[in-house]
Design a protein around this motif. Sequence first.
Motif, short mmCIF file in Angstrom:
data_model
loop_
_atom_site.label_atom_id
_atom_site.label_comp_id
_atom_site.label_asym_id
_atom_site.label_seq_id
_atom_site.Cartn_x
_atom_site.Cartn_y
_atom_site.Cartn_z
N GLU A 287 0.84 -1.19 0.00
CA GLU A 287 0.00 0.00 0.00
C GLU A 287 0.88 1.24 0.00
O GLU A 287 1.86 1.35 0.74
N GLY A 288 0.53 2.17 -0.85
CA GLY A 288 1.32 3.40 -0.95
C GLY A 288 2.28 3.40 -2.11
O GLY A 288 2.76 4.47 -2.53
N ALA A 289 2.60 2.22 -2.65
CA ALA A 289 3.52 2.15 -3.80
C ALA A 289 2.75 2.47 -5.08
O ALA A 289 1.65 1.99 -5.29
N MET A 290 3.35 3.28 -5.95
CA MET A 290 2.73 3.60 -7.23
C MET A 290 2.61 2.34 -8.07
O MET A 290 3.49 1.47 -8.05
N ARG A 291 1.52 2.26 -8.84
CA ARG A 291 1.30 1.11 -9.72
C ARG A 291 1.33 1.50 -11.20
O ARG A 291 1.29 0.61 -12.05
N VAL A 292 1.35 2.75 -11.48
CA VAL A 292 1.32 3.22 -12.87
C VAL A 292 2.60 3.99 -13.16
O VAL A 292 3.30 4.43 -12.23
N PRO A 293 2.95 4.18 -14.43
CA PRO A 293 4.15 4.97 -14.75
C PRO A 293 4.05 6.37 -14.16
O PRO A 293 3.02 7.03 -14.24
N PHE A 294 5.13 6.82 -13.55
CA PHE A 294 5.15 8.13 -12.93
C PHE A 294 5.31 9.21 -14.00
O PHE A 294 5.82 8.97 -15.09
N PHE A 295 4.84 10.42 -13.69
CA PHE A 295 5.05 11.54 -14.59
C PHE A 295 6.55 11.78 -14.73
O PHE A 295 7.30 11.71 -13.76
N HIS A 296 6.97 12.05 -15.96
CA HIS A 296 8.39 12.34 -16.16
C HIS A 296 8.57 13.21 -17.39
O HIS A 296 7.69 13.29 -18.26
N SER A 297 9.69 13.86 -17.43
CA SER A 297 10.05 14.73 -18.53
C SER A 297 11.12 14.05 -19.36
O SER A 297 12.12 13.59 -18.82
N ASN A 298 10.90 13.96 -20.66
CA ASN A 298 11.89 13.35 -21.55
C ASN A 298 13.02 14.34 -21.78
O ASN A 298 12.98 15.14 -22.70
N THR A 324 2.38 5.46 -29.87
CA THR A 324 2.50 6.84 -29.39
C THR A 324 3.96 7.27 -29.45
O THR A 324 4.88 6.46 -29.38
N TRP A 325 4.15 8.58 -29.59
CA TRP A 325 5.49 9.17 -29.64
C TRP A 325 5.48 10.42 -28.78
O TRP A 325 4.72 11.35 -29.02
N HIS A 326 6.32 10.42 -27.74
CA HIS A 326 6.47 11.57 -26.85
C HIS A 326 7.87 12.14 -27.04
O HIS A 326 8.85 11.52 -26.62
N PRO A 327 7.99 13.30 -27.67
CA PRO A 327 9.31 13.87 -27.96
C PRO A 327 10.02 14.36 -26.70
O PRO A 327 9.41 14.61 -25.66
N GLN A 328 11.33 14.53 -26.85
CA GLN A 328 12.14 15.11 -25.78
C GLN A 328 11.62 16.51 -25.45
O GLN A 328 11.24 17.27 -26.34
N GLY A 329 11.63 16.83 -24.15
CA GLY A 329 11.34 18.19 -23.73
C GLY A 329 9.94 18.44 -23.23
O GLY A 329 9.66 19.51 -22.69
N ILE A 330 9.02 17.47 -23.40
CA ILE A 330 7.66 17.66 -22.93
C ILE A 330 7.28 16.51 -22.02
O ILE A 330 7.72 15.37 -22.21
N HIS A 331 6.48 16.81 -20.99
CA HIS A 331 6.12 15.80 -20.01
C HIS A 331 5.12 14.79 -20.56
O HIS A 331 4.39 15.07 -21.50
N HIS A 332 5.09 13.63 -19.92
CA HIS A 332 3.98 12.70 -20.10
C HIS A 332 3.91 11.79 -18.89
O HIS A 332 4.80 11.76 -18.05
#
Length: 380
Positions: A287-298, A324-332
């Motif tokens: 309990e308390g551990a994240m289960r989904v990918p965390f927000f991060h900046s490429n 999907t394609w998430h370019p460098q410099g923007i969060h996802h």
Amino acid sequence: MSQKQTPLFPLRQGRHTRQAHVDLPEGTFEEEHARQGFFGRTTHLYRLHPVTDWTRIEGPLRPHSYDLNGLKPSAEEAIRASMSGSTEAAFAPIRLLYNQDVALHWVAPSAMDFFYRNADGDDVYYIHTGAGKLETTFGVLHYATGDYLVIPRGTTYRFLPAAGDQRYLLIESFSEVTIPDRNQLGPNAIFDPAMVDTPELEAYDATPREWAVHIKREHAITKVYYPFNPLDVVGWKGDLTVWRINVKDIRPVLSARYHLPPSAHSTFIAQNFVICSFLPRPFEEEEGAMRVPFFHSNIDYDEVLFYSAGHFFSRDGIGAGMMTWHPQGIHHGPHPKAIPLSRTKDRTDEVAVMVDTYRPLKATPAAELMENKNYWASWK
């Protein structure tokens, strides 16, 4: 003059958690701000709003989503847009994203009456849908859905697909493809090398006729013709060959108490990019551990995800055969519904292939034909 030393322990300010990805301060959203694709220096930021809660995006860094299910070699405009020197329609890879190190293609082959050789780089195929026989210089491999096929540069080969739908993701590497060092996990972690299959020599078609080899070099095709089958190999020895591993034989590294970064799922590496496999696995139990990918900046890498099978809980509006394609410099990060939904399930059943590239990628007109232009708004 001595260089400044990196602190052994991180500095801290304000509200934060003692352990990254566990027990976030109430009402906060964690962002991982990390260098070198989660391997380098890292700071975790605790925000009051999701960093993807934007109102609009103007410019080339908006996230991209593509539905590849409708992209077929018969779409002549797509082929013309993606290839300068095309081979026959039986094997016509459609280039989608590319840079100086790697190119991603969509392939839907039919029975080939010619052979193919890539003089530009190694070919890694992920078999999204289909099955068949791969004939190569080193022998024959039978393949099926979920297989990775690794074909070294300069290998002569052709696909003889079985009946039915055929859809392959081709990751073309302009450097040698290998597997990552497992370090303290040991050489049998993730997948035991004994699980790897290599070609077996079989009796080849010795019909006396003209045989063609289509050689790709700098995106142009040269056709070489022989009076004999160019796969007339009767023996070989060495450590360079074609090989195959199926995703069902890959065993993800897990932690019941901590959400591991994507780098823990690395399957192949090459110069300036990595290929990862996200496979069915239990969710974190504590309990308390994240289960989904965390927000991060490429910061240092573009991130591409191809979704092959299962339910992609961290993304709304995504199905099999999409990318999907998430370019460098923007969060996802996860979509708004993903975090509460993850608490109602015990495991994920998704199968996805990720390609992270050090150099920025470019999209071809063929990819743009398949793009969902409103994907950037899917986090609302």
